[in-house]
Design a protein around this motif. Structure first.
Motif, PDB file in Angstrom:
ATOM      1  N   GLU A 224      20.797  35.967  20.086  1.00 47.67           N
ATOM      2  CA  GLU A 224      21.730  36.255  21.251  1.00 47.67           C
ATOM      3  C   GLU A 224      22.880  35.535  21.537  1.00 47.67           C
ATOM      4  O   GLU A 224      23.981  35.964  21.615  1.00 47.67           O
ATOM      5  CB  GLU A 224      20.706  35.956  22.721  1.00 47.67           C
ATOM      6  CG  GLU A 224      21.244  36.293  23.986  1.00 47.67           C
ATOM      7  CD  GLU A 224      20.379  35.907  24.993  1.00 47.67           C
ATOM      8  OE1 GLU A 224      20.156  36.914  25.752  1.00 47.67           O
ATOM      9  OE2 GLU A 224      19.910  34.753  25.072  1.00 47.67           O
TER      10      GLU A 224
ATOM     11  N   ARG B 248      24.909  43.261  16.826  1.00 45.01           N
ATOM     12  CA  ARG B 248      25.280  43.927  17.999  1.00 45.01           C
ATOM     13  C   ARG B 248      24.964  45.528  17.920  1.00 45.01           C
ATOM     14  O   ARG B 248      24.504  46.201  18.779  1.00 45.01           O
ATOM     15  CB  ARG B 248      26.803  43.825  18.269  1.00 45.01           C
ATOM     16  CG  ARG B 248      27.206  44.623  19.498  1.00 45.01           C
ATOM     17  CD  ARG B 248      28.752  44.323  20.113  1.00 45.01           C
ATOM     18  NE  ARG B 248      29.308  43.268  19.477  1.00 45.01           N
ATOM     19  CZ  ARG B 248      29.096  41.908  20.690  1.00 45.01           C
ATOM     20  NH1 ARG B 248      28.499  42.152  21.239  1.00 45.01           N
ATOM     21  NH2 ARG B 248      29.897  40.855  19.906  1.00 45.01           N
TER      22      ARG B 248
ATOM     23  N   LEU C   3      21.442  46.002  18.246  1.00 47.33           N
ATOM     24  CA  LEU C   3      20.849  45.708  19.761  1.00 47.33           C
ATOM     25  C   LEU C   3      21.254  46.965  20.656  1.00 47.33           C
ATOM     26  O   LEU C   3      20.365  47.233  21.618  1.00 47.33           O
ATOM     27  CB  LEU C   3      21.438  44.397  20.170  1.00 47.33           C
ATOM     28  CG  LEU C   3      21.025  43.031  19.376  1.00 47.33           C
ATOM     29  CD1 LEU C   3      21.479  41.706  20.358  1.00 47.33           C
ATOM     30  CD2 LEU C   3      19.515  43.142  19.074  1.00 47.33           C
TER      31      LEU C   3
ATOM     32  N   ALA D 141      21.733  45.248  23.750  1.00 48.89           N
ATOM     33  CA  ALA D 141      23.061  44.985  24.149  1.00 48.89           C
ATOM     34  C   ALA D 141      23.351  46.085  25.218  1.00 48.89           C
ATOM     35  O   ALA D 141      22.893  47.026  25.169  1.00 48.89           O
ATOM     36  CB  ALA D 141      23.980  45.407  22.852  1.00 48.89           C
TER      37      ALA D 141
ATOM     38  N   ALA E 207      24.661  40.756  24.537  1.00 47.91           N
ATOM     39  CA  ALA E 207      23.074  40.745  24.321  1.00 47.91           C
ATOM     40  C   ALA E 207      22.342  40.042  25.266  1.00 47.91           C
ATOM     41  O   ALA E 207      22.808  39.180  25.980  1.00 47.91           O
ATOM     42  CB  ALA E 207      22.977  39.968  22.933  1.00 47.91           C
TER      43      ALA E 207
END
Length: 168
Positions: A15, A57, A60, A127, A136
């Motif tokens: 994160e 990213r 996510l 995300a 995140a």
């Protein structure tokens, strides 16, 4: 950007890496020596760290059901280069997956992903769906269907856009 509490365990590192850049303003904490030092990144390792960040990213975003924000190296390809080992405690026999060398960011991220996968928390790290954010966040909602890093900012903006679109 988020008022949420940090992700649990090693996911806090994932994160933290993803959230080193503010997409709306363009500010990137990896541009500063202090920002790199917090994650143990050298100036020479900066391009690889940025590639890893954007690959994370994209993953996510996939956890939240969204397409990648741009073309990236698949996360699995990057993590395949991270040396890990299975550490077994001789006293109680417990086992953990650990980086073979704790210094490289890639190995620490790989260990965090592997551990969170075993713990069942990996897909809860997402995300934000807002195009100007993609921050995140760890989704603690009961159903695991959170969409925004912040309901007060990104969620409110999205709902206001939908509301205004109905009037036109």
């Amino acid at each position: 950007m988020s008022e949420r509490s940090p992700a649990p365990g090693g996911l806090a590192l994932v994160e933290a890496l993803v959230n080193t850049v503010d997409l709306e303003s363009g500010a990137d904490t990896l541009d500063t020596p202090d920002g790199r030092a917090r994650l143990g990144i050298t100036e020479a390792g900066l391009p690889a760290a940025r590639d890893l960040r954007e690959s994370l990213r994209a993953t996510l975003l996939a956890h939240a059901g969204h397409p990648p924000h741009r073309e990236v190296t698949p996360l699995g390809e990057l993590l395949a280069h991270a040396p890990l080992y299975l550490a077994v405690d001789p006293l109680d026999g417990s086992a953990t997956l650990a980086p073979a060398d704790a210094a490289p960011l890639l190995s620490r991220i790989a260990a965090a992903v592997a551990t969170s996968l075993v713990e069942g928390t990996w897909t809860r790290l997402k995300a934000c769906e807002a195009d100007t954010c993609h921050w995140a966040y760890y989704d603690r909602s009961p159903a695991g269907r959170g969409r925004w890093c912040s309901m007060q900012v990104c969620g409110a903006r999205a709902k206001m856009r939908r509301y205004r679109a109905k009037d036109t």
